[in-house]
Structure formats: structure tokens, C-alpha cells
Design a protein around this motif. Structure first.
Motif, PDB file in Angstrom:
ATOM      1  N   GLY A 107       0.943  -1.266   0.085  1.00 51.39           N
ATOM      2  CA  GLY A 107       0.017   0.088  -0.044  1.00 51.39           C
ATOM      3  C   GLY A 107       0.842   1.564  -0.088  1.00 51.39           C
ATOM      4  N   TRP A 108       1.996   1.110  -0.187  1.00 52.18           N
ATOM      5  CA  TRP A 108       2.953   2.206  -0.328  1.00 52.18           C
ATOM      6  C   TRP A 108       2.804   2.823  -1.522  1.00 52.18           C
ATOM      7  CZ3 TRP A 108       5.118   4.529   4.047  1.00 52.18           C
ATOM      8  CH2 TRP A 108       5.060   3.569   5.406  1.00 52.18           C
ATOM      9  N   ARG A 109       2.914   4.362  -1.668  1.00 50.34           N
ATOM     10  CA  ARG A 109       3.506   4.996  -2.975  1.00 50.34           C
ATOM     11  C   ARG A 109       5.044   5.022  -3.021  1.00 50.34           C
ATOM     12  NH1 ARG A 109       1.751  10.239  -3.824  1.00 50.34           N
ATOM     13  NH2 ARG A 109       1.513  10.535  -1.771  1.00 50.34           N
ATOM     14  N   VAL A 110       5.449   4.969  -4.167  1.00 54.69           N
ATOM     15  CA  VAL A 110       7.111   5.135  -4.187  1.00 54.69           C
ATOM     16  C   VAL A 110       7.459   6.295  -5.186  1.00 54.69           C
ATOM     17  CG1 VAL A 110       9.045   3.807  -5.053  1.00 54.69           C
ATOM     18  CG2 VAL A 110       7.110   2.548  -3.903  1.00 54.69           C
ATOM     19  N   ILE A 111       8.445   7.044  -4.833  1.00 60.07           N
ATOM     20  CA  ILE A 111       8.844   8.073  -5.637  1.00 60.07           C
ATOM     21  C   ILE A 111      10.507   7.661  -5.762  1.00 60.07           C
ATOM     22  CG2 ILE A 111       9.745  10.503  -5.504  1.00 60.07           C
ATOM     23  CD1 ILE A 111       7.158  11.153  -3.777  1.00 60.07           C
ATOM     24  N   VAL A 112      10.824   7.542  -6.827  1.00 62.73           N
ATOM     25  CA  VAL A 112      12.316   7.384  -7.149  1.00 62.73           C
ATOM     26  C   VAL A 112      13.035   8.604  -7.759  1.00 62.73           C
ATOM     27  CG1 VAL A 112      14.047   6.197  -8.825  1.00 62.73           C
ATOM     28  CG2 VAL A 112      11.936   4.929  -7.984  1.00 62.73           C
ATOM     29  N   SER A 140       0.065  13.935  -6.035  1.00 69.49           N
ATOM     30  CA  SER A 140       0.139  12.881  -6.917  1.00 69.49           C
ATOM     31  C   SER A 140      -0.658  11.618  -6.352  1.00 69.49           C
ATOM     32  CB  SER A 140       1.313  12.505  -7.446  1.00 69.49           C
ATOM     33  OG  SER A 140       1.296  11.249  -8.106  1.00 69.49           O
ATOM     34  N   LYS A 141      -1.561  10.894  -7.043  1.00 65.35           N
ATOM     35  CA  LYS A 141      -2.140   9.994  -6.781  1.00 65.35           C
ATOM     36  C   LYS A 141      -1.263   8.573  -7.265  1.00 65.35           C
ATOM     37  CE  LYS A 141      -6.461  11.337  -5.338  1.00 65.35           C
ATOM     38  NZ  LYS A 141      -5.957  12.559  -5.001  1.00 65.35           N
ATOM     39  N   SER A 142      -0.580   8.687  -8.172  1.00 67.07           N
ATOM     40  CA  SER A 142       0.310   7.699  -8.921  1.00 67.07           C
ATOM     41  C   SER A 142       1.115   6.885  -7.908  1.00 67.07           C
ATOM     42  CB  SER A 142       1.476   8.251  -9.799  1.00 67.07           C
ATOM     43  OG  SER A 142       0.664   8.944 -10.709  1.00 67.07           O
ATOM     44  N   ARG A 143       1.072   5.493  -8.020  1.00 75.78           N
ATOM     45  CA  ARG A 143       1.771   4.532  -7.239  1.00 75.78           C
ATOM     46  C   ARG A 143       3.220   4.728  -7.288  1.00 75.78           C
ATOM     47  NH1 ARG A 143      -0.061  -1.357  -6.686  1.00 75.78           N
ATOM     48  NH2 ARG A 143       0.475  -1.298  -8.964  1.00 75.78           N
ATOM     49  N   LEU A 144       3.833   4.989  -8.588  1.00 75.19           N
ATOM     50  CA  LEU A 144       5.097   5.311  -8.711  1.00 75.19           C
ATOM     51  C   LEU A 144       5.317   6.537  -9.336  1.00 75.19           C
ATOM     52  CD1 LEU A 144       7.899   4.203  -8.649  1.00 75.19           C
ATOM     53  CD2 LEU A 144       7.551   2.906 -10.945  1.00 75.19           C
ATOM     54  N   VAL A 145       6.068   7.462  -9.187  1.00 78.95           N
ATOM     55  CA  VAL A 145       6.717   8.561  -9.758  1.00 78.95           C
ATOM     56  C   VAL A 145       8.148   8.564  -9.879  1.00 78.95           C
ATOM     57  CG1 VAL A 145       6.800  11.322  -9.449  1.00 78.95           C
ATOM     58  CG2 VAL A 145       4.568   9.908  -8.900  1.00 78.95           C
ATOM     59  N   GLN A 146       8.792   8.827 -11.084  1.00 81.92           N
ATOM     60  CA  GLN A 146      10.127   8.827 -11.107  1.00 81.92           C
ATOM     61  C   GLN A 146      10.421  10.360 -11.499  1.00 81.92           C
ATOM     62  OE1 GLN A 146      12.244   6.053 -12.287  1.00 81.92           O
ATOM     63  NE2 GLN A 146      10.886   4.358 -12.583  1.00 81.92           N
ATOM     64  N   ILE A 147      11.398  10.895 -10.895  1.00 78.57           N
ATOM     65  CA  ILE A 147      12.092  12.129 -11.045  1.00 78.57           C
ATOM     66  C   ILE A 147      13.578  12.134 -11.349  1.00 78.57           C
ATOM     67  CG2 ILE A 147      12.416  14.552 -10.149  1.00 78.57           C
ATOM     68  CD1 ILE A 147      10.418  13.853  -8.102  1.00 78.57           C
ATOM     69  N   PRO A 148      13.813  12.643 -12.828  1.00 78.90           N
ATOM     70  CA  PRO A 148      13.004  12.975 -13.827  1.00 78.90           C
ATOM     71  C   PRO A 148      12.054  11.563 -14.373  1.00 78.90           C
ATOM     72  CG  PRO A 148      15.327  12.662 -14.692  1.00 78.90           C
ATOM     73  CD  PRO A 148      15.282  12.176 -13.148  1.00 78.90           C
ATOM     74  N   MET A 149      11.436  12.119 -15.545  1.00 77.16           N
ATOM     75  CA  MET A 149      10.683  10.840 -16.029  1.00 77.16           C
ATOM     76  C   MET A 149      11.536  10.009 -16.575  1.00 77.16           C
ATOM     77  SD  MET A 149       7.031  11.675 -15.950  1.00 77.16           S
ATOM     78  CE  MET A 149       6.246  11.459 -16.912  1.00 77.16           C
ATOM     79  N   LEU A 150      11.123   8.710 -16.721  1.00 76.55           N
ATOM     80  CA  LEU A 150      12.461   7.618 -17.256  1.00 76.55           C
ATOM     81  C   LEU A 150      12.455   8.076 -18.759  1.00 76.55           C
ATOM     82  CD1 LEU A 150      13.440   5.301 -15.876  1.00 76.55           C
ATOM     83  CD2 LEU A 150      11.775   3.804 -16.709  1.00 76.55           C
TER      84      LEU A 150
END
Ligand code: ZN
Length: 152
Positions: A107-112, A140-150
Motif C-alpha cells: 500500500g505504499w506509494r513510491v518515488i524514485v 500525486s495519486k500515482s503509485r510510482l513517480v520517477q523524477i525525472p521521467m524515465l
């Protein structure tokens, strides 16, 4: 009694690969400055996330582009022992995506947050990175956010 000068300590820390790296310290102070509370190096969660914001249900990984195979300009493979590095890095990528999957299941959201969005960017670029991070945490409601975008 402190026996190391700040410069020596900086050097020491930069040699401990993967933990307390400069980008990670920068992220911590930026989050502090934005008023976030967090825990660091949470070993009880899959992949030992570098930062965990329980209030927002967010786990953050600060990834070195080379070690985690980002595919950007900071992650070029060395000319020697190329196969060795390719295998090593691809193993890391497999572990990374497993950890993200398991965090999602819990249930965790993840930010890379990739090194290249922090290191070797202009001051304006860095401000953009922190703004993206704040948005990723709060809005953000996204479960995975990448910074910057992949990029791959
Ligand atoms: Zn990168």
C-alpha cells in the motif's frame, strides 16, 4: 571530540557507496526545509527505502544513476569489464523493481528520485526538482513517480 575536518568527513561519506551520499543529504535538507517529517533507511520495508514519509504513505529511493542503471548521461558503462558491470547493474534493477512491487502490495506509494535530477543541474533545475518532489509527495495519486521521467 571531532577528529575529522568537514572536508575529510565529506570525503569519507562520499566513499560509503549508497548510503549518506551527497544527493541523499541534499534531498533530506530540502525535505526538512519544506517542512516534511520523515524516517531514513527504513530496513523493515522492502528495499530499505532511503526516506519514508508515513503521513503521506510515501517511500522514496534516491538512486545513483550508474548503480541503478538509469540510462542517462551519468550511467555510461565503463569501457573495461563492461559485461561484469552490465550484469551487476541489471541485478540491481531487478531487485529495485521487486522492492517497488512489494511496497505497492503493502500500500505504499513510491518515488524514485534519480541522482541526475539533483547532481549537475543548475540552481533553477534543482528548484524544479524540489517542486516536482513536493508535488509527487502531496498531490500525486500515482503509485510510482520517477523524477525525472524515465528516459529509457
Ligand atoms: Zn540519471
Amino acid at each position: 571530540m571531532d577528529v575529522l575536518t568537514p572536508a575529510q568527513r565529506q570525503l569519507n561519506m562520499s566513499r560509503i557507496r549508497g548510503r549518506n551520499t551527497k544527493p541523499e543529504l541534499l534531498v533530506r535538507s530540502a525535505l526538512h526545509a519544506m517542512g516534511f517529517r520523515f524516517r531514513i533507511h527504513v530496513r523493515t520495508l522492502p528495499g530499505s527505502p532511503d526516506l519514508v514519509l508515513r503521513k503521506y504513505n510515501v517511500a522514496i529511493f534516491v538512486n545513483g544513476c550508474f548503480w541503478h542503471g538509469h540510462g542517462c548521461h551519468l550511467s555510461k558503462l565503463p569501457a573495461t569489464r563492461t559485461e561484469f558491470w552490465r550484469t551487476k547493474i541489471s541485478d540491481t534493477c531487478v531487485r529495485d523493481s521487486r522492492a517497488i512491487q512489494q511496497l505497492h502490495l503493502q500500500g505504499w506509494r513510491v518515488i524514485v528520485l534519480w541522482e541526475c535530477s539533483i547532481r549537475a543541474v543548475t540552481p533553477e533545475g534543482l528548484i524544479r526538482t524540489w517542486a516536482r518532489l513536493r508535488t509527487a509527495i502531496c498531490a500525486s495519486k500515482s503509485r510510482l513517480v520517477q523524477i525525472p521521467m524515465l528516459k529509457r
